[in-house]
Design a protein around this motif. Structure first.
Motif, PDB file in Angstrom:
ATOM      1  N   GLU A  60       0.831  -1.212   0.000  1.00 15.75           N
ATOM      2  CA  GLU A  60       0.000   0.000   0.000  1.00 15.75           C
ATOM      3  C   GLU A  60       0.862   1.257   0.000  1.00 15.75           C
ATOM      4  OE1 GLU A  60      -3.312   0.608  -0.382  1.00 15.75           O
ATOM      5  OE2 GLU A  60      -3.256  -1.487  -0.973  1.00 15.75           O
ATOM      6  N   GLN A  64       0.877   4.124  -2.859  1.00 15.66           N
ATOM      7  CA  GLN A  64       0.612   5.538  -2.556  1.00 15.66           C
ATOM      8  C   GLN A  64       1.714   6.412  -3.134  1.00 15.66           C
ATOM      9  OE1 GLN A  64      -2.251   6.875  -1.133  1.00 15.66           O
ATOM     10  NE2 GLN A  64      -1.313   8.701  -1.960  1.00 15.66           N
ATOM     11  N   ASP A  68       1.174   9.351  -5.834  1.00 11.12           N
ATOM     12  CA  ASP A  68       1.645  10.706  -5.598  1.00 11.12           C
ATOM     13  C   ASP A  68       2.514  11.195  -6.759  1.00 11.12           C
ATOM     14  OD1 ASP A  68       0.308  10.646  -3.198  1.00 11.12           O
ATOM     15  OD2 ASP A  68       2.114  10.411  -1.966  1.00 11.12           O
TER      16      ASP A  68
END
Length: 94
Positions: A60, A64, A68
């Motif tokens: 995860e 992320q 981003d």
């Protein structure tokens, strides 16, 4: 950076297996990984279960970071086409 004595120990074969499986499940079956985490297994002190959850968290975290970076890239790309459009309009007017 401080490390607890637990982190300084070499991971066990069981932990590595659990971590890798947690990571893999998160990649191919994210709903299953989420269900495992949501179930909050009672035996979380078990190194395999903890490793499974750690592997899921690592996946995860990486996803992320990718999201981003993609968002930053998209924001940069929004600026550039406007400049290109302006230049193209000027070229057409000439």
């Amino acid at each position: 950076m401080t490390h607890s004595s637990m982190e300084e120990e070499d991971p066990t074969a069981e932990y590595i297996k659990g971590f890798n499986q947690g990571y893999f499940i998160s990649k191919v079956e994210p709903e299953l990984a989420a269900a495992i985490i949501a179930a909050k297994p009672d035996d979380i002190s078990n190194s395999y279960v903890k490793a499974l959850i750690d592997g899921q968290k690592q996946y995860e975290l990486e996803q992320q970071l990718v999201r981003d970076e993609l968002k930053e890239w998209e924001e940069k790309m929004r600026i550039t086409p406007k400049l290109d459009d302006k230049n193209r309009q000027t070229d057409h007017e000439l």
